[in-house]
Design an enzyme around this catalytic site. Structure first.
Site, PDB file in Angstrom:
ATOM      1  N   LYS A  71      35.921 -31.896   4.679  1.00 38.78           N
ATOM      2  CA  LYS A  71      34.882 -32.455   3.808  1.00 38.78           C
ATOM      3  C   LYS A  71      35.257 -32.249   2.346  1.00 38.78           C
ATOM      4  O   LYS A  71      35.710 -31.161   1.956  1.00 38.78           O
ATOM      5  CB  LYS A  71      33.545 -31.784   4.122  1.00 38.78           C
ATOM      6  CG  LYS A  71      32.355 -32.321   3.345  1.00 38.78           C
ATOM      7  CD  LYS A  71      31.074 -31.631   3.801  1.00 38.78           C
ATOM      8  CE  LYS A  71      29.847 -32.137   3.086  1.00 38.78           C
ATOM      9  NZ  LYS A  71      28.599 -31.507   3.580  1.00 38.78           N
ATOM     10  N   SER A 140      25.206 -34.561   5.000  1.00 38.74           N
ATOM     11  CA  SER A 140      26.131 -34.999   3.975  1.00 38.74           C
ATOM     12  C   SER A 140      27.582 -35.042   4.432  1.00 38.74           C
ATOM     13  O   SER A 140      28.445 -35.557   3.727  1.00 38.74           O
ATOM     14  CB  SER A 140      26.018 -34.053   2.766  1.00 38.74           C
ATOM     15  OG  SER A 140      26.299 -32.717   3.143  1.00 38.74           O
ATOM     16  N   SER A 164      23.400 -30.896   7.731  1.00 36.90           N
ATOM     17  CA  SER A 164      24.542 -31.764   7.413  1.00 36.90           C
ATOM     18  C   SER A 164      25.728 -31.646   8.353  1.00 36.90           C
ATOM     19  O   SER A 164      26.719 -32.351   8.179  1.00 36.90           O
ATOM     20  CB  SER A 164      25.006 -31.502   5.971  1.00 36.90           C
ATOM     21  OG  SER A 164      24.009 -31.889   5.063  1.00 36.90           O
TER      22      SER A 164
END
Length: 431
Positions: A71, A140, A164
Site C-alpha cells: 500500500k 483505503s 481498511s
C-alpha cells in the site's frame, strides 16, 4: 538456489523461479491494469532485478522470491511513496518502513506500490473491483485488495484504522488479517490515528497469511485457540445489524448454521445498546488524531479534497468534552470484547454491510470493522459467499489479543477441511 517460489496456500502450480513468478504477475497486470488500476507505482525492471537476485541466493524463508504488493502509505526507499496525494507525487523516502525491511530480509520481492485513498482516508482511487469494474473495491487499501483478488500478486500489505483491510477484502473476495494492535511494526507507515492504525495483509488463501505474520510479527506471547471440535464461537448481535443488506444477513445465518456442525458450541453475544455510539465515537477520535498526524503532510502545494478538509476540520475543532465522551465509548467497547472472550473463544460477525457499493464515489461503510479496530484484537476476514449481484460477501473471525497464528489456522481449517470459505474465482472464471 531458491527452487520453487511458492506459498503453502497456493492453489495453482507455481513457476520454478522468482523471475518466472514475477513475470507471471507482470503479464497479468499488463492484461488487466487498464481495467482494474490497482497500482500507484510499478517498475517491471526493478521487480525483475529483485527476482534475479533472489534466484541467485539460498532460500531465506517461505516468502523467498514471492512478489508482494505494498500500500502506497508504507515507505519504500527504492520506490515512491505518495500517500494517495498529488502533493506527495514522486516522493522518495530515505529508508524502508520496518515491515518492508523484514520482508526484504526474508527474501520477498517488493513488486510495486498499490493504490490508496487520499492519505488513507476517504477520497476514492480510480481502482475498480475485479468482480465488477463498475463497483468499488473498498478502501483505503483499495489497490492491495483488488490486485490480490485479480491474481496480479499473491500477497499484499494494507493498513486498517477503521475497516481498511477487512472491508475491501470482503468486497473483493480475498482473505485478510488485521493483526493484534502493534504486532506488526508501524515505523515508516503514514500515521492517521495511532490509537487504531495497524498494518495488515491480503491473500488468496489463509495459510499464506500465517506465513506473512511469521515474518512480520514482533516476538511476544502467542495465545492458542482450542481445536475446532471444542471451539466456542460467539455470534455478535450488534445494534448496527440493521445496516447489513438482506443478502449479507442471510449469508451470516447460513454460515452460523454450518458452523454448528463443526465447532463445539455456537452462542449469540448481544452487543450492548450503548455501544451503538461506537461508530460515531471512533470517527471523532480518528478525525481528531488525523488532524494532528496529517497537518505537516498537507502543508505543501497541491490539492486536498473537500472531504478530507472537512474531516480534519471536524477533528481539529471537536470540543474536549466530545473527545472525552468518545474515549469513554472506546473503553467500553474494549471491555466488552475482553469480557466476551472470557465466555467464548472466537467472535463472529460480518466483514462488511454487504457487497461492494456500485460506482466509485464511496469505499463503503466500515461499521462492522470498528469493534476489532477499537479493541486492538486480531481479526481474519473470510470470503463465504456472494450476493444476488454475484459480488463477494464475507465474515470476520475476531480472536483475543495475540491469537493471530491460531486464528489463521482456524480460518485455514474452516476453508480446507469444512469448506465454509473459499477463494473467489478470478474474473475469467466467473459464469
Amino acid at each position: 538456489m531458491t527452487g520453487t517460489a511458492a506459498l503453502p496456500g497456493t492453489d495453482v502450480d507455481a513457476p520454478a523461479s522468482s523471475v518466472a513468478t514475477v513475470d507471471r504477475c507482470l503479464d497479468r497486470i499488463t492484461k488487466r491494469d487498464n481495467v482494474i488500476q490497482a497500482w500507484a507505482f510499478l517498475d517491471p525492471e526493478l521487480a525483475r532485478a529483485q527476482a534475479r537476485a533472489r534466484d541467485g541466493e539460498h532460500r531465506r524463508s517461505a516468502l523467498h522470491g514471492i512478489p508482494i504488493g505494498v500500500k502506497d502509505i508504507i515507505d519504500t526507499a527504492d520506490q515512491p511513496t505518495s500517500y494517495g496525494s498529488e502533493r506527495w507525487e514522486g516522493h522518495r523516502p530515505d529508508r524502508d518502513a520496518e515491515v518492508i525491511r523484514r520482508l526484504r530480509q526474508a527474501g520477498a520481492v517488493i513488486l510495486g506500490k498499490t493504490t490508496t485513498t487520499e492519505f488513507a482516508t476517504y477520497r476514492p482511487t480510480a481502482t475498480r473491483n475485479p468482480h465488477n469494474p463498475t463497483h468499488s473495491p473498498g478502501g483505503s487499501s483499495s489497490g492491495s485488495a483488488a490486485a490480490v483478488a485479480d491474481g496480479q500478486v499473491p500477497l499484499a500489505l494494507g493498513t486498517q484504522t477503521a475497516g481498511s483491510v477487512l472491508r475491501p477484502g470482503a468486497y473483493c473476495g480475498v482473505f485478510t488479517l488485521k493483526p493484534t494492535y502493534g504486532r506488526w511494526p508501524f515505523d515508516g507507515v503514514l500515521p492517521v490515528a495511532l490509537t487504531f492504525d495497524t498494518v495488515g495483509g491480503f491473500a488468496r488463501h489463509p495459510a499464506d497469511l500465517a506465513v506473512l505474520d511469521g515474518v512480520l510479527a514482533d516476538p511476544g506471547p502467542e495465545r492458542d485457540l482450542p481445536a475446532t471440535a471444542a471451539l466456542r464461537v460467539g455470534v455478535l448481535r450488534p445494534p448496527w445489524a440493521d445496516r447489513a443488506t438482506p443478502a449479507a444477513a442471510a449469508m451470516l445465518e447460513r454460515t452460523v448454521a454450518a458452523l454448528r456442525d463443526v465447532v463445539g458450541d455456537v452462542v449469540d453475544i448481544p452487543v450492548p445498546e450503548d455501544l451503538a455510539a461506537l461508530d460515531e465515537a471512533h470517527t471523532l477520535i480518528m478525525a481528531a488524531e488525523a488532524s494532528a498526524a496529517l497537518a505537516d503532510r498537507i502543508d505543501r502545494p497541491g490539492k486536498v479534497s473537500d472531504q478530507l478538509t472537512r474531516f480534519l476540520a471536524d477533528g481539529r475543532h471537536a470540543p474536549a468534552g466530545a473527545i472525552q465522551n468518545a474515549r469513554i465509548v472506546l473503553r467500553r467497547a474494549r471491555c466488552f470484547v475482553d469480557d466476551a472472550h472470557r465466555d467464548v473463544d472466537v467472535l463472529l460477525t460480518l466483514a462488511s454491510t454487504g457487497g461492494a457499493p456500485a460506482g466509485l464515489t464511496s469505499t463503503g461503510d466500515p461499521v462492522f470493522n470498528k469493534l476489532a479496530s477499537t479493541a486492538g484484537v486480531p481479526a481474519v476476514g473470510l470470503p463465504t459467499g456472494t450476493g444476488t449481484d454475484h459480488l463477494p460477501l464475507g465474515i470476520q473471525l475476531i480472536g483475543p489479543a495475540h491469537s493471530d497464528q491460531s486464528l489463521v489456522r482456524l480460518a485455514t481449517c474452516l476453508t480446507d477441511r469444512f469448506g465454509l470459505a473459499a477463494r473467489c474465482p478470478l474474473p475469467e472464471e466467473l459464469p
